[in-house]
Scaffold this motif. Structure first.
Motif, PDB file in Angstrom:
ATOM      1  N   GLU A 317      40.710  29.522  50.595  1.00 17.92           N
ATOM      2  CA  GLU A 317      39.449  30.069  50.195  1.00 17.92           C
ATOM      3  C   GLU A 317      38.979  31.422  50.908  1.00 17.92           C
ATOM      4  O   GLU A 317      38.205  31.972  50.090  1.00 17.92           O
ATOM      5  CB  GLU A 317      38.332  29.024  51.004  1.00 17.92           C
ATOM      6  CG  GLU A 317      38.235  29.081  52.508  1.00 17.92           C
ATOM      7  CD  GLU A 317      37.409  27.845  53.147  1.00 17.92           C
ATOM      8  OE1 GLU A 317      36.475  27.327  52.359  1.00 17.92           O
ATOM      9  OE2 GLU A 317      37.522  27.447  54.237  1.00 17.92           O
ATOM     10  N   GLY A 318      39.590  32.166  51.703  1.00 19.88           N
ATOM     11  CA  GLY A 318      39.508  33.438  51.984  1.00 19.88           C
ATOM     12  C   GLY A 318      39.698  34.594  50.982  1.00 19.88           C
ATOM     13  O   GLY A 318      39.306  35.588  51.353  1.00 19.88           O
ATOM     14  N   LEU A 319      40.577  34.039  50.153  1.00 19.24           N
ATOM     15  CA  LEU A 319      40.884  34.891  49.010  1.00 19.24           C
ATOM     16  C   LEU A 319      40.158  34.708  47.814  1.00 19.24           C
ATOM     17  O   LEU A 319      40.311  35.372  46.683  1.00 19.24           O
ATOM     18  CB  LEU A 319      42.321  34.828  48.407  1.00 19.24           C
ATOM     19  CG  LEU A 319      43.372  35.080  49.652  1.00 19.24           C
ATOM     20  CD1 LEU A 319      44.644  34.904  49.599  1.00 19.24           C
ATOM     21  CD2 LEU A 319      43.111  36.570  50.294  1.00 19.24           C
ATOM     22  N   GLU A 320      39.291  33.816  47.718  1.00 24.58           N
ATOM     23  CA  GLU A 320      38.334  33.270  46.606  1.00 24.58           C
ATOM     24  C   GLU A 320      37.930  34.710  45.717  1.00 24.58           C
ATOM     25  O   GLU A 320      38.003  34.584  44.475  1.00 24.58           O
ATOM     26  CB  GLU A 320      37.201  32.690  46.862  1.00 24.58           C
ATOM     27  CG  GLU A 320      37.143  31.370  45.861  1.00 24.58           C
ATOM     28  CD  GLU A 320      36.159  30.506  46.301  1.00 24.58           C
ATOM     29  OE1 GLU A 320      35.688  30.356  47.567  1.00 24.58           O
ATOM     30  OE2 GLU A 320      35.535  29.638  45.355  1.00 24.58           O
ATOM     31  N   LYS A 321      37.419  35.511  46.451  1.00 22.62           N
ATOM     32  CA  LYS A 321      36.809  36.733  45.799  1.00 22.62           C
ATOM     33  C   LYS A 321      37.978  37.954  45.301  1.00 22.62           C
ATOM     34  O   LYS A 321      37.808  38.673  44.684  1.00 22.62           O
ATOM     35  CB  LYS A 321      35.758  37.430  46.733  1.00 22.62           C
ATOM     36  CG  LYS A 321      34.424  36.518  46.516  1.00 22.62           C
ATOM     37  CD  LYS A 321      33.204  37.356  46.978  1.00 22.62           C
ATOM     38  CE  LYS A 321      31.988  36.489  46.878  1.00 22.62           C
ATOM     39  NZ  LYS A 321      32.122  35.597  48.241  1.00 22.62           N
ATOM     40  N   ALA A 322      38.863  37.963  46.502  1.00 26.53           N
ATOM     41  CA  ALA A 322      40.045  39.081  46.367  1.00 26.53           C
ATOM     42  C   ALA A 322      41.120  38.801  45.307  1.00 26.53           C
ATOM     43  O   ALA A 322      41.532  39.960  44.922  1.00 26.53           O
ATOM     44  CB  ALA A 322      40.501  39.059  48.012  1.00 26.53           C
ATOM     45  N   PHE A 323      41.162  37.478  45.098  1.00 22.15           N
ATOM     46  CA  PHE A 323      42.451  37.350  44.266  1.00 22.15           C
ATOM     47  C   PHE A 323      41.839  37.132  42.593  1.00 22.15           C
ATOM     48  O   PHE A 323      40.865  36.378  42.462  1.00 22.15           O
ATOM     49  CB  PHE A 323      43.124  35.913  44.559  1.00 22.15           C
ATOM     50  CG  PHE A 323      44.103  35.547  43.580  1.00 22.15           C
ATOM     51  CD1 PHE A 323      45.351  36.423  43.689  1.00 22.15           C
ATOM     52  CD2 PHE A 323      44.273  34.438  42.752  1.00 22.15           C
ATOM     53  CE1 PHE A 323      46.380  36.055  42.811  1.00 22.15           C
ATOM     54  CE2 PHE A 323      45.069  34.226  42.067  1.00 22.15           C
ATOM     55  CZ  PHE A 323      46.219  34.826  42.005  1.00 22.15           C
ATOM     56  N   SER A 324      42.625  37.744  41.621  1.00 16.97           N
ATOM     57  CA  SER A 324      42.241  37.329  40.186  1.00 16.97           C
ATOM     58  C   SER A 324      43.644  37.135  39.514  1.00 16.97           C
ATOM     59  O   SER A 324      44.492  37.703  39.736  1.00 16.97           O
ATOM     60  CB  SER A 324      41.331  38.386  39.508  1.00 16.97           C
ATOM     61  OG  SER A 324      42.122  39.575  39.627  1.00 16.97           O
ATOM     62  N   VAL A 325      43.445  36.253  38.618  1.00 13.92           N
ATOM     63  CA  VAL A 325      44.640  35.877  37.608  1.00 13.92           C
ATOM     64  C   VAL A 325      44.445  36.846  36.635  1.00 13.92           C
ATOM     65  O   VAL A 325      43.659  37.220  36.161  1.00 13.92           O
ATOM     66  CB  VAL A 325      44.768  34.423  37.246  1.00 13.92           C
ATOM     67  CG1 VAL A 325      45.919  34.219  36.229  1.00 13.92           C
ATOM     68  CG2 VAL A 325      44.644  33.368  38.437  1.00 13.92           C
ATOM     69  N   LEU A 326      45.943  37.463  36.156  1.00 12.40           N
ATOM     70  CA  LEU A 326      45.876  38.422  35.146  1.00 12.40           C
ATOM     71  C   LEU A 326      45.848  37.875  33.665  1.00 12.40           C
ATOM     72  O   LEU A 326      46.418  36.533  33.663  1.00 12.40           O
ATOM     73  CB  LEU A 326      47.102  39.305  35.140  1.00 12.40           C
ATOM     74  CG  LEU A 326      47.115  40.349  36.366  1.00 12.40           C
ATOM     75  CD1 LEU A 326      48.265  41.405  36.273  1.00 12.40           C
ATOM     76  CD2 LEU A 326      45.775  40.989  36.261  1.00 12.40           C
ATOM     77  N   PRO A 327      45.239  38.260  32.820  1.00 10.31           N
ATOM     78  CA  PRO A 327      44.918  37.316  31.403  1.00 10.31           C
ATOM     79  C   PRO A 327      46.371  37.002  30.803  1.00 10.31           C
ATOM     80  O   PRO A 327      46.351  36.129  30.157  1.00 10.31           O
ATOM     81  CB  PRO A 327      44.009  38.315  30.553  1.00 10.31           C
ATOM     82  CG  PRO A 327      43.879  39.598  31.452  1.00 10.31           C
ATOM     83  CD  PRO A 327      44.317  39.534  32.821  1.00 10.31           C
ATOM     84  N   GLU A 328      47.298  38.052  31.102  1.00 10.33           N
ATOM     85  CA  GLU A 328      48.626  37.818  30.526  1.00 10.33           C
ATOM     86  C   GLU A 328      49.435  36.521  31.004  1.00 10.33           C
ATOM     87  O   GLU A 328      50.544  36.230  30.556  1.00 10.33           O
ATOM     88  CB  GLU A 328      49.415  39.136  30.456  1.00 10.33           C
ATOM     89  CG  GLU A 328      49.853  39.501  31.666  1.00 10.33           C
ATOM     90  CD  GLU A 328      49.086  40.840  32.033  1.00 10.33           C
ATOM     91  OE1 GLU A 328      47.742  40.709  31.766  1.00 10.33           O
ATOM     92  OE2 GLU A 328      49.753  41.651  32.695  1.00 10.33           O
ATOM     93  N   TYR A 329      48.749  36.043  32.306  1.00  8.09           N
ATOM     94  CA  TYR A 329      49.675  34.910  32.813  1.00  8.09           C
ATOM     95  C   TYR A 329      49.043  33.713  32.181  1.00  8.09           C
ATOM     96  O   TYR A 329      48.077  32.819  32.883  1.00  8.09           O
ATOM     97  CB  TYR A 329      49.579  34.941  34.399  1.00  8.09           C
ATOM     98  CG  TYR A 329      50.529  34.090  35.247  1.00  8.09           C
ATOM     99  CD1 TYR A 329      52.020  34.211  34.872  1.00  8.09           C
ATOM    100  CD2 TYR A 329      50.246  33.231  35.880  1.00  8.09           C
ATOM    101  CE1 TYR A 329      52.841  33.866  35.590  1.00  8.09           C
ATOM    102  CE2 TYR A 329      51.071  32.513  36.629  1.00  8.09           C
ATOM    103  CZ  TYR A 329      52.507  32.791  36.407  1.00  8.09           C
ATOM    104  OH  TYR A 329      53.454  32.111  37.104  1.00  8.09           O
ATOM    105  N   THR A 330      49.332  33.235  31.099  1.00  9.47           N
ATOM    106  CA  THR A 330      48.726  32.382  30.250  1.00  9.47           C
ATOM    107  C   THR A 330      49.060  31.054  30.770  1.00  9.47           C
ATOM    108  O   THR A 330      50.009  30.802  31.225  1.00  9.47           O
ATOM    109  CB  THR A 330      48.986  32.469  28.791  1.00  9.47           C
ATOM    110  OG1 THR A 330      50.450  32.572  28.546  1.00  9.47           O
ATOM    111  CG2 THR A 330      48.356  33.886  28.217  1.00  9.47           C
ATOM    112  N   GLY A 331      48.056  30.164  30.595  1.00 12.15           N
ATOM    113  CA  GLY A 331      48.483  28.647  30.967  1.00 12.15           C
ATOM    114  C   GLY A 331      48.083  28.384  32.319  1.00 12.15           C
ATOM    115  O   GLY A 331      48.600  27.183  32.586  1.00 12.15           O
ATOM    116  N   SER A 332      47.874  29.088  33.010  1.00 13.83           N
ATOM    117  CA  SER A 332      47.828  28.897  34.524  1.00 13.83           C
ATOM    118  C   SER A 332      46.531  28.337  34.884  1.00 13.83           C
ATOM    119  O   SER A 332      45.612  28.239  34.263  1.00 13.83           O
ATOM    120  CB  SER A 332      48.042  30.163  35.391  1.00 13.83           C
ATOM    121  OG  SER A 332      47.090  31.021  34.883  1.00 13.83           O
TER     122      SER A 332
END
Ligand code: ADP
Ligand code: MG
Length: 339
Positions: A317-332
């Motif tokens: 939860e500490g990374l909820e704002k800091a982390f983002s999935v890249l759009p090209e990593y599809t199906g995640s």
């Protein structure tokens, strides 16, 4: 203490953000600890700071290398006496490794080296050891049997050590401290897969670190950090394929002597202590998702990102704002783990 630290950080940020001279960019690339390292630093002290940091990393390599003749680790593994006197770097790393071995229930074990050798990961002659051979090498491991009395290390005959799981994290931590001592307020060091971020970017925004896609090319996600280490252990980093087409990687479950197989493809650990992050990235990989989650809940000194087969991502939860999935990593899919 926290308030003083906060104030210190605020001052650092102010300093990092001021003036044209303060934002001049310098880079330094070199090969050490079997990997390409890149440093980027800003400001008037960047060049001398990075030179000192590189020297620091090389001195650590001289002490911790398992292959370099005369290093502390080499002297331990080629000992003729029972006790070997360690230099300050090797002593510090061994002390922290033993503490973390205990805390992780042996998922991290600095005495795993006979097993790593049996798999051939040290000599580029990779092979699957037979079960008898594996039993024999596992019998020569065991962090509980290590005696460290001040700087004297005593091991039972046949035991060998290896800091492959945390040495680069230690080097990153020390390099970050050297940069700070040289009044560098904004820098980022990449030691292979280990990243050590000092301060933030010169404009005050966080550093952004890409997370490799463990099951393909390119990146899976992005993480924003300030003053933190970002360390990934993955089964995709070093592995071989046997004659039957089965993949074997280099992160060993000390309980079995076999590479850990639990569905995890990569573990990224983020925190203020680079050594801890490196050691835990390996240990949590061995533990697997459920044990790693319970371990995270029991502590407050790190955050993590797990990527499992099927592109299943778990973020604490500490990374909820800091982390983002890249759009090209599809199906995640992304699940947030809460305390
Ligand atoms: P890297 O970033 O170089 O891939 P890791 O931090 O993932 O390294 O650690 C893996 C290395 O640590 C292995 O190559 C081996 O030398 C050592 N190792 C493997 N399994 C363990 C373990 N369970 N405990 C301690 N060291 C290990
Ligand atoms: Mg590690």
């Amino acid at each position: 203490m926290k308030r003083i630290l906060g104030l210190f950080l605020a001052v650092c940020l102010l300093l990092a953000g001021c003036g044209a001279e303060g934002s001049k960019k310098y880079t330094r690339n070199f090969f050490a600890m079997n990997t390409y390292m890149t440093m980027t630093a800003y400001g008037p002290h960047a060049e001398e700071g990075m030179k000192a940091a590189e020297e620091g990393i090389r001195a650590i390599e001289d002490a911790l290398s398992v292959t370099r003749e005369g290093s502390d680790v080499w002297r331990v593994n080629h000992r003729t006496d029972e006790a070997v006197t360690l230099g300050s770097d090797a002593e510090a790393v061994m002390r922290e490794a033993l503490a973390l071995a205990e805390q992780t229930g042996g998922a991290l074990d600095p005495t795993i080296y006979p097993v790593v050798e049996a798999w051939g990961f040290t000599k580029e002659q990779r092979r699957v050891p037979g079960s008898g051979e594996l039993r024999e090498v596992v019998s020569r491991t065991g962090w509980q049997r290590v005696h460290l009395e001040k700087n004297k290390l005593v091991l039972a005959p046949g035991m060998e050590i290896d800091f492959g799981a945390l040495g680069k994290g230690y080097a990153g931590r020390e390099a970050g401290r050297i940069l700070c001592r040289h009044n560098v307020r904004s820098a980022i060091i990449s030691l292979g897969g280990n990243v050590e971020a000092v301060g933030s970017r010169p404009d005050g925004t966080p550093w952004r670190v890409g997370l490799r896609a463990p099951d393909g090319e390119g990146y899976a996600g992005m993480i924003s950090v300030r003053d933190a280490a970002v360390v990934t252990s993955g089964s995709y980093e070093r592995y071989f394929v046997d004659v039957e087409g089965k993949r074997w990687h280099h992160i060993i479950d000390p309980a079995t002597g076999y590479p850990a197989e639990n569905g995890l493809l990569s573990v990224t650990v983020i925190g203020s202590d680079g050594l801890l992050c490196d050691a835990l990235s390996t240990a949590l990989f061995v533990m697997g998702r459920d044990r790693a989650s319970a371990f995270w809940r029991s502590r407050d000194d790190f955050e993590m990102i797990l990527i499992e087969e099927g592109r299943r991502i778990t973020v604490t939860e500490g990374l909820e704002k800091a982390f983002s999935v890249l759009p090209e990593y599809t199906g995640s899919t992304v699940e947030v783990l809460r305390k």
